[in-house]
Scaffold this active site. Structure first.
Site, short mmCIF file in Angstrom:
data_model
loop_
_atom_site.label_atom_id
_atom_site.label_comp_id
_atom_site.label_asym_id
_atom_site.label_seq_id
_atom_site.Cartn_x
_atom_site.Cartn_y
_atom_site.Cartn_z
CB THR A 160 -0.95 -0.02 1.21
OG1 THR A 160 -1.77 -1.19 1.11
CG2 THR A 160 -1.84 1.21 1.25
CG ASN A 173 -6.50 -8.42 -5.70
OD1 ASN A 173 -6.34 -7.68 -6.68
ND2 ASN A 173 -7.38 -8.15 -4.76
CD GLN A 222 -2.25 -11.30 -5.06
OE1 GLN A 222 -1.85 -12.47 -5.07
NE2 GLN A 222 -2.81 -10.77 -3.99
CG HIS A 230 1.73 -9.93 3.33
ND1 HIS A 230 0.44 -10.38 3.30
CD2 HIS A 230 1.68 -8.67 2.88
CE1 HIS A 230 -0.36 -9.42 2.85
NE2 HIS A 230 0.38 -8.37 2.59
CB THR A 265 13.95 4.36 12.25
OG1 THR A 265 14.32 5.64 12.77
CG2 THR A 265 14.98 3.33 12.66
CB CYS A 277 -9.15 -4.25 2.00
SG CYS A 277 -7.58 -4.67 1.31
#
Ligand code: PLP
Length: 380
Positions: free
Chosen positions: A72, A152, A180, A203, A239, A325
């Site tokens: 995202t 997706n 994907q 992921h 960071t 989502c």
């Protein structure tokens, strides 16, 4: 009851070797890579090494790799950053009707708040964008095109290199959400997309959640969207999340050049699952499309996705209605609406996506449990 996980397009488990690589960064290597002392410098060297490792797989310059907190952010950075950077040349952005909301809502934000205009390209009944439609949509004011590599929900693979070639021909910046694609389709190098910007997250191929990257082809310099320190060569302040970055890199090396979703292993599962579409009232979507081997998508008109997913879940099957989502909401899938399906059909989407851990026995069980679940819902 043992769960049968058929939602690998939503996320995958963390690979044990990836986890192992991450652990030192939750422990001994706690230094901040921006610190000038030895504890920080040691981590800085490992951050630089991580970028080099991704660049070796992608066959690009290390300076073209920006680590992000996932897809995202990568997509927001690509679209907002390049639109703002290029706005003196024009304000027209082109995307497609089947993009993930991370793309569609970002473009919509720019249109509603920053004076950009958009064209949303249609797709055919298999979910494919026609490069000729892109040619027709580009005009003098067009600065950016964003089209995904693979969908997706339906698994449809776009002719991404051809779409990129059109953008090259017209000198328009091209972004691809390839989330994907990675780990599923053959990968040789990042230039195969013909894109200036490519988004990826870890992921979806056994890396950690909250990890990802953006490829930015030099000399493009999109505006940053996060402000603060001069991390990531002034491209992404904040960071660095070293554990996530190292896990992401480990997953890229292990699972992208030789895709972890092996077509020869997974296609037979999808083929077996597609036999469910011979059940009365079950319709397979995009049968003719070039699809990701692990993805199967169908509708069961008359039964809404939420009811069906809940009933499948009670029987141990974890599936999805497309984009995670929007799971839990009854909004019809915008992807299926773009394929020309009615609201009630688009509301009855079920997606099965298989992965490395899927077994023949699990598919056997699904082939029995799925018709039984439909009968339960229909009160047969
Ligand atoms: N793009 C596509 C095609 C996706 O499938 C997803 C997640 O499902 C995203 C973008 C957003 O990924 P994330 O929520 O990990 O940032």
């Amino acid at each position: 009851m043992k769960s049968i996980y058929l939602d690998y397009n939503a996320t995958t488990p963390l690979d044990p070797a990836v986890k192992e690589a991450m652990l030192p960064f939750l422990d001994d290597f706690y230094g901040n890579p921006s610190s000038i002392h030895r504890i920080g410098r040691k981590v800085r060297a490992l951050l630089d090494d991580s970028r080099e490792r991704v660049a070796r797989v992608w066959k690009c310059k290390a300076s073209e790799v920006v680590f992000t907190s996932g897809a995202t952010e990568s997509i927001n950075q690509a679209i907002c950053g390049s639109a703002r950077f290029l706005k003196s040349k024009g304000r027209h952005i082109i995307t497609s009707a089947v993009e993930h909301h991370a793309v569609l809502h970002t473009v919509e934000y720019l249109v509603n708040n920053e004076g950009f205009e958009k064209t949303i390209l249609p797709v055919d009944t298999n979910g494919c964008v026609d490069p000729q439609d892109l040619v027709k949509a580009i005009h003098n004011n067009t600065i950016l095109v964003s089209i995904m590599a693979a969908n997706n929900e339906t698994g449809t693979i776009q002719p991404i290199a051809a779409l990129g070639a059109v953008c090259r021909r017209f000198g328009v910046c091209f972004h691809s959400d390839a989330v994907q694609w990675f780990g599923k389709e053959p990968f040789d190098n990042i230039h195969q997309f013909n894109a200036d910007l490519v988004s990826i997250c870890g992921h979806k191929f056994y890396g950690p959640k909250g990890s990802g990257a953006l490829f930015i082809k030099s000399p493009l310099l999109p505006d940053p969207i996060l402000f603060g320190g001069s991390h990531e060569n002034d491209r992404r302040a904040g960071t660095e999340n070293m554990a996530a970055i190292v896990g992401f890199v480990e997953a890229v090396e292990r699972f992208v050049p030789s895709p972890v979703f092996e077509r020869c292993l997974l296609e037979p599962f999808s083929v077996r699952l597609s036999s469910l579409c011979s059940l009365p009232g079950v319709n397979l979507l995009c049968p003719l499309a070039k699809r990701l081997a692990n993805t199967l998508c169908f509708t069961v008109p008359g039964i809404d996705s939420v009811t069906l997913l809940a009933a499948l879940d009670l029987n141990g099957i974890c599936a999805s209605a497309g984009s995670a989502c929007s799971a839990g909401s009854l909004n019809p899938s915008h992807v299926l609406s773009a394929l020309g399906l009615s609201n009630s059909e688009a509301n009855s989407l079920v997606r099965f996506s298989v992965g490395r851990e899927t077994t023949d026995e699990e598919i056997d069980q699904v082939l029995t449990l799925f018709p039984a679940t439909l009968d339960q819902i229909r009160g047969v």
